[in-house]
Design an enzyme around this catalytic site. Structure first.
Site, PDB file in Angstrom:
ATOM      1  N   GLY A 218       0.798  -1.221   0.000  1.00  0.00           N
ATOM      2  CA  GLY A 218       0.000   0.000   0.000  1.00  0.00           C
ATOM      3  C   GLY A 218       0.828   1.267   0.000  1.00  0.00           C
ATOM      4  O   GLY A 218       0.276   2.367  -0.084  1.00  0.00           O
ATOM      5  N   LYS A 219       2.159   1.139   0.088  1.00  0.00           N
ATOM      6  CA  LYS A 219       3.025   2.321   0.088  1.00  0.00           C
ATOM      7  C   LYS A 219       3.146   2.879  -1.332  1.00  0.00           C
ATOM      8  O   LYS A 219       3.380   2.140  -2.286  1.00  0.00           O
ATOM      9  CB  LYS A 219       4.423   1.956   0.611  1.00  0.00           C
ATOM     10  CG  LYS A 219       4.494   1.690   2.101  1.00  0.00           C
ATOM     11  CD  LYS A 219       5.909   1.286   2.494  1.00  0.00           C
ATOM     12  CE  LYS A 219       6.050   1.145   3.996  1.00  0.00           C
ATOM     13  NZ  LYS A 219       6.101   2.458   4.681  1.00  0.00           N
ATOM     14  N   HIS A 277       7.901  -8.439   2.757  1.00  0.00           N
ATOM     15  CA  HIS A 277       8.023  -7.100   2.185  1.00  0.00           C
ATOM     16  C   HIS A 277       9.007  -7.053   1.020  1.00  0.00           C
ATOM     17  O   HIS A 277       8.683  -6.572  -0.079  1.00  0.00           O
ATOM     18  CB  HIS A 277       8.492  -6.097   3.249  1.00  0.00           C
ATOM     19  CG  HIS A 277       7.602  -5.989   4.444  1.00  0.00           C
ATOM     20  ND1 HIS A 277       6.243  -6.191   4.394  1.00  0.00           N
ATOM     21  CD2 HIS A 277       7.882  -5.673   5.732  1.00  0.00           C
ATOM     22  CE1 HIS A 277       5.732  -6.011   5.598  1.00  0.00           C
ATOM     23  NE2 HIS A 277       6.704  -5.700   6.427  1.00  0.00           N
ATOM     24  N   LYS A 370      18.502  -4.706  11.575  1.00  0.00           N
ATOM     25  CA  LYS A 370      18.224  -3.791  12.678  1.00  0.00           C
ATOM     26  C   LYS A 370      19.533  -3.171  13.180  1.00  0.00           C
ATOM     27  O   LYS A 370      20.612  -3.706  12.975  1.00  0.00           O
ATOM     28  CB  LYS A 370      17.562  -4.550  13.829  1.00  0.00           C
ATOM     29  CG  LYS A 370      16.196  -5.134  13.512  1.00  0.00           C
ATOM     30  CD  LYS A 370      15.109  -4.096  13.620  1.00  0.00           C
ATOM     31  CE  LYS A 370      13.734  -4.732  13.568  1.00  0.00           C
ATOM     32  NZ  LYS A 370      12.660  -3.729  13.667  1.00  0.00           N
ATOM     33  N   ARG A 375      17.861   4.591   8.681  1.00  0.00           N
ATOM     34  CA  ARG A 375      16.582   4.016   8.283  1.00  0.00           C
ATOM     35  C   ARG A 375      16.347   4.370   6.818  1.00  0.00           C
ATOM     36  O   ARG A 375      16.254   5.544   6.454  1.00  0.00           O
ATOM     37  CB  ARG A 375      15.443   4.571   9.136  1.00  0.00           C
ATOM     38  CG  ARG A 375      14.046   4.107   8.697  1.00  0.00           C
ATOM     39  CD  ARG A 375      12.965   4.728   9.567  1.00  0.00           C
ATOM     40  NE  ARG A 375      11.631   4.278   9.177  1.00  0.00           N
ATOM     41  CZ  ARG A 375      10.843   4.938   8.342  1.00  0.00           C
ATOM     42  NH1 ARG A 375      11.253   6.081   7.800  1.00  0.00           N
ATOM     43  NH2 ARG A 375       9.642   4.470   8.041  1.00  0.00           N
TER      44      ARG A 375
END
Length: 557
Positions: A218-219, A277, A370, A375
């Site tokens: 949906g991005k 993803h 991580k 980011r």
């Protein structure tokens, strides 16, 4: 899609007595889509799903009267316990946001939405008879029914039983009305469990009724990968093994897992982002576009499945698997167990091999972790030196300060690449292949690709500062304005039957098959512990450090 609709306040009524069939009034008025939000006071609903329904309300309110929706808030608690929880979410979260500017949203819209919802009787859905009563009420409403949507914001262990109940009690009586059921990930923890879950759903629901949600689809930045390929076919023609040196799909996060290891330690980075993803993003880049011009969702899902099916299994000998320094301590603190140990990876870089005519033997690198330097999430298509002339180097060339080869970078998530373009939801394209393919751009001139209008020359002042300093760069801009939120997009897509924005069964099985071997190898008792990396590292530093400590590094990495 030209569909207009409005909100109709729902009322649940007792529609039958034991031994009697419900009355069937002649349907009148607009065709109704009944939307049931199960788990209406859960965390996901509070953060995203009620906002998505508010966006639907705004579309309804600005639309005509040929469509209507009814919204049912549902949970396992009784009304006196459950409905106040829903109201608390609405009090705290519901407001007009930047994504609603196109509707000229104001405080009155919030009030009207709340007033409409106040007319809905809270629905307890705990037993089969609760579902039967609710859906019998839908059938007896006296309005023509377009279809029924169930959004299951509930734990995955409940999916099989709920699919059975919904199919048995809530299938619309009219063959012209649809039934659609949305499920949230995880869809299994490995290939075997995913196959079991898929079989359980298929026992009760058909493929066109199953909507598996991956919010990444949906991005807007993710969606524009496919939009770019369809709208710029001359550029898409270069996405072949003749021209492409390598492909990278990268997702780096600066945050740790502290306080959240109870979930993360069961899944790890590969299950958390690689298998879903990043594999979905990869499929948008590489899938065959034949037949997609007409927007056939089933064709798009089959194309994804076929593309992923052409990959060899990911293997540990073609990967670097790591764990950030301090992760074990975070696990121990969360469990209050100082003896706890774990091999769960928080970083993985894997080299994949694809075997099909278009992409044969092009290295595909999937990288995520991580506690890294920044980011960011992006897809990079790097071209071969032999195909295109070398560009002048610049310190801010994305992630390749010493590598002058032409490339396309799709920046698909918020955050700024520290060695790259500070572009939100945009793309950076090296100019050489455009000039080579007769787009009329002089070498070194900067261009902007405008959807519907093609390539336009722009001045450096029109581009973000870091991009304007890049030599021979093209900024490919997305749709103007604040993008819709991912769950807003997916709620609307489900309403409209755009199933290609969801995860199909065939593609899901291929994605699990792709990653299952690596997961199995990593979990074996005699497998090596993950490489321990320093928090704040770049992915390149982690790979280099692993190589220096004699970890096996595949040549593509």
């Amino acid at each position: 899609m030209g569909i207009t609709w409005r909100l109709t306040v729902a009322c649940l009524c007792a529609v039958s007595v034991a031994g009697e069939a419900p009355s069937t009034p002649v349907p009148t008025g607009p065709a109704v889509t009944n939307i049931v939000l199960a788990g209406a006071y859960g965390n996901l609903a509070g953060k995203y799903l009620w906002k998505a329904l508010f966006s639907l309300y705004l579309e309804v309110d600005r639309g005509d009267a040929d469509q209507a929706i009814k919204i049912f808030a549902a949970g396992r608690d009784s009304a006196d316990k459950g409905w106040p929880k829903v109201e608390a979410f609405l009090d705290a979260k519901l407001t007009c946001g930047p994504e609603h500017e196109k509707y000229q949203c104001d405080a009155e819209d919030v009030v009207n939405f709340r007033a409409a919802l106040g007319g809905i009787e809270y629905v307890q859905l705990k037993k089969d008879e609760h579902y039967a009563a609710m859906c019998d009420g839908m059938s007896a409403s006296g309005q023509p029914e377009r279809g029924r949507m169930f959004y299951l914001s509930v734990p995955p262990f409940a999916y099989a039983d709920l699919a059975k109940t919904i199919a048995a009690k809530c299938t619309p009586p009219s063959k012209d009305a649809f039934l659609r059921v949305a499920f949230e990930k995880p869809f299994g923890s490995d290939l075997a469990t995913a196959e079991v879950m898929a079989a359980q759903l298929a026992e009760h629901l058909t493929e066109d009724q199953i909507y598996r949600v991956d919010h990444y689809l949906g991005k807007r930045g993710v969606q524009q990968i496919l939009n770019f390929r369809l709208a710029a076919p001359a550029a898409d023609e270069l996405f072949t093994n003749k021209h492409v040196q390598s492909v990278k799909v990268v997702m780096t996060e600066a945050e740790s897992c502290e306080g959240r290891t109870s979930f993360y330690d069961e899944y790890g980075v590969v299950r958390d982002v690689h298998q879903n993803h990043l594999t979905e993003v990869l499929s948008l880049l590489g899938m065959d576009l034949t037949g997609l011009e007409n927007g056939d969702p089933a064709r798009a899902l089959k194309s994804k499945e076929d593309f992923l099916g052409s990959f060899e299994d990911a293997r540990l000998e073609h990967a670097v698997v790591g764990q950030y320094e301090g992760y074990t301590e975070h696990c121990r603190a969360d469990r209050n167990d100082q003896a706890y140990t774990t091999k769960t990876p928080t970083f993985a870089a894997a080299s994949l091999r694809v075997k099909n005519g278009r992409w044969d033997d092009v290295p595909v690198l999937i990288i995520a972790g991580k506690m890294l330097e920044e980011r960011a999430a992006y897809v990079e298509v790097q071209f071969k030196d032999l195909s295109y002339p070398k560009a002048a180097t610049h310190p801010e060339t994305p992630d390749h300060a010493t590598d002058p080869r032409s490339r396309i970078v799709f920046h698909i998530q918020g955050g700024a690449l520290k060695r790259g373009p500070e572009v939100r939801l945009g793309f950076l394209v090296a100019n050489h292949f455009l000039a080579t393919h007769d787009h009329g751009a002089p070498h070194g001139e900067q261009l902007k690709w405008v959807p519907g209008d093609g390539w336009e020359t722009v001045s450096g002042g029109d581009l973000p500062h870091s991009i304007s300093k890049l030599s021979a760069a093209v900024f490919v801009n997305g749709t103007a304005g604040k993008p819709d939120l991912p769950y807003d997009v997916l709620m609307s897509a489900m309403f409209n039957g755009a199933q290609d924005l969801f995860v199909g069964t065939g593609g899901l099985m291929q994605s699990w098959r792709l990653w299952d071997t690596l997961l199995t190898q990593s979990a074996e008792a005699d497998s090596a512990a993950p490489f321990v990396y320093t928090p704040g590292s770049t992915y390149r530093e982690i790979i280099a450090q692993a190589a220096s400590e004699n970890h096996r590094i595949h040549e593509d990495l």
